[in-house]
Design a protein around this motif. Structure first.
Motif, PDB file in Angstrom:
ATOM      1  N   THR A 116      26.979  25.580 -42.204  1.00 46.42           N
ATOM      2  CA  THR A 116      26.841  26.686 -41.244  1.00 46.42           C
ATOM      3  C   THR A 116      27.843  26.544 -40.104  1.00 46.42           C
ATOM      4  O   THR A 116      28.473  27.525 -39.687  1.00 46.42           O
ATOM      5  CB  THR A 116      25.410  26.722 -40.677  1.00 46.42           C
ATOM      6  OG1 THR A 116      24.490  26.957 -41.741  1.00 46.42           O
ATOM      7  CG2 THR A 116      25.268  27.835 -39.639  1.00 46.42           C
ATOM      8  N   LEU A 117      28.000  25.326 -39.603  1.00 46.17           N
ATOM      9  CA  LEU A 117      28.953  25.096 -38.526  1.00 46.17           C
ATOM     10  C   LEU A 117      30.367  25.465 -38.962  1.00 46.17           C
ATOM     11  O   LEU A 117      31.095  26.167 -38.236  1.00 46.17           O
ATOM     12  CB  LEU A 117      28.905  23.622 -38.095  1.00 46.17           C
ATOM     13  CG  LEU A 117      29.984  23.151 -37.103  1.00 46.17           C
ATOM     14  CD1 LEU A 117      30.028  24.040 -35.867  1.00 46.17           C
ATOM     15  CD2 LEU A 117      29.747  21.699 -36.715  1.00 46.17           C
ATOM     16  N   GLU A 118      30.771  25.031 -40.120  1.00 46.07           N
ATOM     17  CA  GLU A 118      32.118  25.326 -40.615  1.00 46.07           C
ATOM     18  C   GLU A 118      32.304  26.827 -40.837  1.00 46.07           C
ATOM     19  O   GLU A 118      33.336  27.405 -40.469  1.00 46.07           O
ATOM     20  CB  GLU A 118      32.365  24.574 -41.925  1.00 46.07           C
ATOM     21  CG  GLU A 118      33.791  24.660 -42.447  1.00 46.07           C
ATOM     22  CD  GLU A 118      34.791  23.948 -41.559  1.00 46.07           C
ATOM     23  OE1 GLU A 118      35.675  24.642 -41.033  1.00 46.07           O
ATOM     24  OE2 GLU A 118      34.674  22.720 -41.379  1.00 46.07           O
ATOM     25  N   LEU A 173      32.197  16.199 -38.194  1.00 46.91           N
ATOM     26  CA  LEU A 173      31.556  17.495 -38.391  1.00 46.91           C
ATOM     27  C   LEU A 173      30.054  17.324 -38.553  1.00 46.91           C
ATOM     28  O   LEU A 173      29.254  18.077 -37.979  1.00 46.91           O
ATOM     29  CB  LEU A 173      32.159  18.177 -39.622  1.00 46.91           C
ATOM     30  CG  LEU A 173      31.498  19.484 -40.087  1.00 46.91           C
ATOM     31  CD1 LEU A 173      31.702  20.583 -39.052  1.00 46.91           C
ATOM     32  CD2 LEU A 173      32.081  19.918 -41.435  1.00 46.91           C
ATOM     33  N   GLU A 174      29.651  16.305 -39.302  1.00 47.31           N
ATOM     34  CA  GLU A 174      28.229  16.044 -39.520  1.00 47.31           C
ATOM     35  C   GLU A 174      27.521  15.739 -38.204  1.00 47.31           C
ATOM     36  O   GLU A 174      26.428  16.256 -37.943  1.00 47.31           O
ATOM     37  CB  GLU A 174      28.063  14.875 -40.494  1.00 47.31           C
ATOM     38  CG  GLU A 174      26.603  14.505 -40.751  1.00 47.31           C
ATOM     39  CD  GLU A 174      26.470  13.280 -41.651  1.00 47.31           C
ATOM     40  OE1 GLU A 174      25.326  12.964 -42.044  1.00 47.31           O
ATOM     41  OE2 GLU A 174      27.501  12.637 -41.942  1.00 47.31           O
ATOM     42  N   TRP A 194      28.405  16.579 -35.065  1.00 39.52           N
ATOM     43  CA  TRP A 194      28.319  17.748 -34.191  1.00 39.52           C
ATOM     44  C   TRP A 194      27.328  18.779 -34.725  1.00 39.52           C
ATOM     45  O   TRP A 194      26.625  19.443 -33.946  1.00 39.52           O
ATOM     46  CB  TRP A 194      29.691  18.367 -33.998  1.00 39.52           C
ATOM     47  CG  TRP A 194      30.545  17.607 -33.039  1.00 39.52           C
ATOM     48  CD1 TRP A 194      31.628  16.823 -33.321  1.00 39.52           C
ATOM     49  CD2 TRP A 194      30.359  17.520 -31.618  1.00 39.52           C
ATOM     50  NE1 TRP A 194      32.135  16.256 -32.176  1.00 39.52           N
ATOM     51  CE2 TRP A 194      31.381  16.675 -31.108  1.00 39.52           C
ATOM     52  CE3 TRP A 194      29.451  18.068 -30.727  1.00 39.52           C
ATOM     53  CZ2 TRP A 194      31.508  16.376 -29.754  1.00 39.52           C
ATOM     54  CZ3 TRP A 194      29.574  17.769 -29.374  1.00 39.52           C
ATOM     55  CH2 TRP A 194      30.585  16.937 -28.902  1.00 39.52           C
ATOM     56  N   ALA A 195      27.253  18.919 -36.031  1.00 36.75           N
ATOM     57  CA  ALA A 195      26.302  19.863 -36.626  1.00 36.75           C
ATOM     58  C   ALA A 195      24.869  19.442 -36.303  1.00 36.75           C
ATOM     59  O   ALA A 195      24.029  20.278 -35.936  1.00 36.75           O
ATOM     60  CB  ALA A 195      26.514  19.933 -38.135  1.00 36.75           C
ATOM     61  N   LYS A 196      24.581  18.152 -36.406  1.00 32.78           N
ATOM     62  CA  LYS A 196      23.236  17.664 -36.105  1.00 32.78           C
ATOM     63  C   LYS A 196      22.907  17.868 -34.626  1.00 32.78           C
ATOM     64  O   LYS A 196      21.787  18.249 -34.281  1.00 32.78           O
ATOM     65  CB  LYS A 196      23.124  16.183 -36.476  1.00 32.78           C
ATOM     66  CG  LYS A 196      23.040  15.923 -37.974  1.00 32.78           C
ATOM     67  CD  LYS A 196      22.857  14.446 -38.266  1.00 32.78           C
ATOM     68  CE  LYS A 196      22.703  14.196 -39.751  1.00 32.78           C
ATOM     69  NZ  LYS A 196      22.538  12.751 -40.071  1.00 32.78           N
ATOM     70  N   SER A 224      23.404  23.086 -40.052  1.00 28.89           N
ATOM     71  CA  SER A 224      24.001  22.349 -41.151  1.00 28.89           C
ATOM     72  C   SER A 224      25.516  22.308 -41.005  1.00 28.89           C
ATOM     73  O   SER A 224      26.107  23.129 -40.298  1.00 28.89           O
ATOM     74  CB  SER A 224      23.636  22.997 -42.490  1.00 28.89           C
ATOM     75  OG  SER A 224      24.273  24.264 -42.617  1.00 28.89           O
ATOM     76  N   GLU A 225      26.134  21.363 -41.681  1.00 25.93           N
ATOM     77  CA  GLU A 225      27.596  21.275 -41.657  1.00 25.93           C
ATOM     78  C   GLU A 225      28.217  22.558 -42.203  1.00 25.93           C
ATOM     79  O   GLU A 225      29.211  23.061 -41.663  1.00 25.93           O
ATOM     80  CB  GLU A 225      28.061  20.081 -42.498  1.00 25.93           C
ATOM     81  CG  GLU A 225      27.607  18.734 -41.974  1.00 25.93           C
ATOM     82  CD  GLU A 225      27.960  17.624 -42.935  1.00 25.93           C
ATOM     83  OE1 GLU A 225      29.144  17.523 -43.320  1.00 25.93           O
ATOM     84  OE2 GLU A 225      27.052  16.861 -43.327  1.00 25.93           O
TER      85      GLU A 225
END
Length: 277
Positions: free
Chosen positions: A197-199, A184-185, A187-189, A194-195
């Motif tokens: 926000t992505l989630e 997750l980290e 893909w967020a970058k 941010s992680e």
């Protein structure tokens, strides 16, 4: 109505919206073709596609569905959609259903399980004349078809697609390289967020967590590839799993059975039906 094949005369192909019947049915057969894709289109009548052999995928705004042997997909009327038939042999049935006759059927696209009765009724309906008489046995046959569709169980071979540009970029990248196991980290970058926000966005737009969405992507791809003849070992490797058992465990948790048993049951059911015709 003739069963359409890859060598059918184009005069056999009739626009279903122009046929003055509430339900019209087609059979289709194709063998050893290099894949067929119907670009985005829509029709007034809803469409149910039952796959007997081979597999197809359907993309509609908001998601993608995969239909393996023994399953069907319902596409409501006026829904903008595209269809892709995978390589290899393909056989199945279509039914186009008017808006009036579609009342009681799902309002959204969905994959559904096919009961033996639904399969048999649809098999018989494809042999009706294009302009069949709308009374007596024909009317009762169509009525049973609609009743069976209304109670068909919805399957979970749906991959909801996000609309946020950043999420769509992630989704497309993961679909192009399903073996990529970035966290997750990571893909967020890559997407510049941010992680958290992505989630949050993934849950908001798809109803799934990031991890659950990636698992559903794996399920959809696995079913599609196995329907094309890929082995469990090959699918596990192409999805980036470190071992076959870990992939099998994930698959069983999602669909309630092992990959091999899942496809065997569907192929055996389809073969029995084809043999009995």
């Amino acid at each position: 109505m003739p069963i359409l094949t890859e060598i059918s005369d184009k005069t056999d192909w009739v626009n279903p919206d122009e046929v003055p019947r509430p339900v019209i049915c087609y059979g289709f057969v194709a063998s050893d073709f290099g894949g067929v894709e119907l670009d985005f289109h829509r029709h007034i009548k809803g469409q149910i596609i039952l796959v007997q052999r081979g597999a197809l995928s359907c993309e509609i705004e908001g998601g993608m569905w995969v239909v393996p042997p023994g399953s069907a997909i319902w596409i409501p009327g006026e829904a903008l959609h595209s269809l892709k038939l995978t390589t290899g042999a393909m056989e199945g049935y279509n039914a186009f259903i008017s808006p009036e006759a579609s009342r009681g059927l799902p309002v959204k696209c969905c994959a559904v399980s096919v009961t033996p009765l639904l399969r048999e009724v649809l098999t018989r309906a494809v042999h009706l004349p294009l302009l069949y008489e709308e009374n007596g046995p024909n009317n009762r046959l169509i009525g049973v078809l609609l009743d069976e569709l209304a109670v068909a169980s919805v399957e979970t071979l749906h991959l909801p697609m996000p609309t946020d540009p950043r999420l769509r970029w992630i989704a497309n990248a993961m679909m192009e390289a399903p073996a990529e196991r970035g966290t997750l980290e990571v893909w967020a970058k890559r997407a510049g967020m941010s992680e958290r926000t992505l989630e949050r966005l993934m849950r908001s737009e798809t109803g799934m967590s990031f991890g659950r969405w990636r698992q559903q992507l794996a399920i959809v791809f696995a079913v599609k590839w196995m329907a094309d003849g890929a082995s469990t070992q090959a699918v596990a490797a192409d999805l980036g799993y470190e071992s076959v058992p870990s992939f099998v465990t994930m698959f069983k948790k999602a669909l309630g059975t092992s990959p091999g048993r899942y496809m065997t049951e569907r192929h055996s059911s389809s073969r029995r039906h084809l043999t009995e015709q």
